[in-house]
Design an enzyme around this catalytic site. Structure first.
Site, short mmCIF file in Angstrom:
data_model
loop_
_atom_site.label_atom_id
_atom_site.label_comp_id
_atom_site.label_asym_id
_atom_site.label_seq_id
_atom_site.Cartn_x
_atom_site.Cartn_y
_atom_site.Cartn_z
N LYS A 1 0.86 -1.18 0.00
CA LYS A 1 0.00 0.00 0.00
C LYS A 1 0.90 1.23 0.00
O LYS A 1 1.65 1.46 0.94
CB LYS A 1 -0.92 0.00 1.22
CG LYS A 1 -1.89 1.16 1.27
CD LYS A 1 -2.81 1.03 2.48
CE LYS A 1 -3.79 2.17 2.57
NZ LYS A 1 -4.67 2.04 3.78
N LYS B 1 -2.32 -1.68 -3.60
CA LYS B 1 -3.17 -0.49 -3.57
C LYS B 1 -2.28 0.74 -3.62
O LYS B 1 -1.34 0.83 -2.82
CB LYS B 1 -4.01 -0.49 -2.28
CG LYS B 1 -4.92 0.71 -2.13
CD LYS B 1 -5.70 0.64 -0.82
CE LYS B 1 -6.64 1.83 -0.69
NZ LYS B 1 -7.40 1.80 0.59
#
Length: 327
Positions: A197, A250
């Protein structure tokens, strides 16, 4: 000019829609998607998210209807984000047995027992400072935060969650949550790790939706630097070793190379999060008539699959399922 005696003509396989479908290497299905839901404890009617056209916060009373719509479209899962009525410095409402996500889990499973219900597991939605853990001064205390994530994960499991999805990028979070779940008797609850992330500018609209903007600074001390590729592989392999059952990258759109490399480096199912900023850009351009929204969205989703995604978390999921079901 004469043509050579032997010429390869790849266009033969593009000559008709039927042939193109027959030889298509990557395909989309509603079953590839997970739909995010924002559930707000402070409202009794939907509240539109201004920076995300078509997305609203909903009260817990509407969770059942929302999940039934998702299931009717053939989408197998939802991921829940909660906006609590009260916040504090440690995010304690995250492990309240009657907290907003716990209520939403029960409502979703009551409405659609076969729906896969996933809980985003982090502290930022519950802390009054908006950071993803316990603060010491202005630094997030990694290990103190792990203890709270353990309590949050077990509380979600007790409420009936199907999958825990830790998103805070704390070191050791997968091992800590796995230990807590196992000790509480939830050995069969999988973990979908936000393993890779990035500290991304694409998250902006989400913070409006989840009311989780940091009160100061940013999240660069725990989310990854966008320039790092090898670190992504390291993070993914660490989470796999710690017991993750799924891995996630992400954002998705600007990190297609990372999706492919993580997919190739591990044997776990790969999820990607098509995040709020990616969604908002498409919506804004479509509203101005600059792009064909359906064509661009389907092309983008197909690209995520081609890059290695097995599952796509996307605010476009309902539209995509409708388009696919109508085709």
């Amino acid at each position: 000019m004469s043509l050579p005696d032997l010429i390869i003509r790849p266009r033969r396989l593009r000559s008709t829609p039927v042939i193109r479908r027959m030889v298509r290497e990557t395909t989309l299905s509603p079953s590839d998607f997970i739909y995010p839901l924002f559930v707000d404890e402070t409202i009794d009617a939907p509240v539109a998210v201004g920076s995300m056209p078509g997305v609203s916060r909903i009260p817990v009373s509407m969770v059942g209807d929302a999940v039934r719509e998702v299931e009717a479209l053939g989408i197998p899962g939802v991921i829940l984000f909660g906006i609590p009525a009260t916040k504090d410095a440690i995010g304690s409402s995250g492990w309240d047995a009657n907290g907003i996500v716990q209520q939403a889990i029960r409502a979703a499973k009551a409405a659609c027992p076969d729906m896969c219900v996933i809980a985003d597991t982090c502290c930022c939605e519950y802390t009054d400072h908006g950071h993803c853990g316990v603060l010491h001064g202005q630094d997030v205390d990694n290990d103190a935060t792990l203890a709270n994530l353990q309590k949050e994960a077990v509380s979600y499991a007790e409420a009936g969650i199907d999958i825990i999805a830790p998103s805070g990028m704390m070191d050791g979070m997968i091992a800590a949550i796995r230990q807590a779940l196992d000790e509480a008797g939830f050995t069969n609850v999988p973990i979908m790790s936000y393993a890779v992330k990035y500290a991304s500018g694409y998250f902006g609209p989400f913070r409006d939706a989840a009311d989780s903007t940091p009160a100061f600074g940013d999240r660069a001390t725990y989310q990854m630097d966008p320039g790092n590729r090898r670190e992504a592989i390291k993070e993914a392999l660490l989470d796999a070793e710690e017991g993750a059952d799924f891995l996630m990258v992400k954002p998705a759109l600007a990190y297609m190379d990372i999706i492919r490399e993580v997919k190739d480096a591990t044997l776990l199912p790969m999820a990607v999060y098509n995040v709020s900023g990616e969604y908002a850009m498409v919506k804004a351009a479509a509203e101005k008539g600059w792009i064909d929204e359906k064509r661009v969205v389907l092309e983008t989703m197909l690209s995520f699959k081609r890059a290695g995604a097995d599952l796509i978390l996307s605010y476009h999921a309902l539209d995509v399922a409708r388009w696919l079901n109508d085709s």
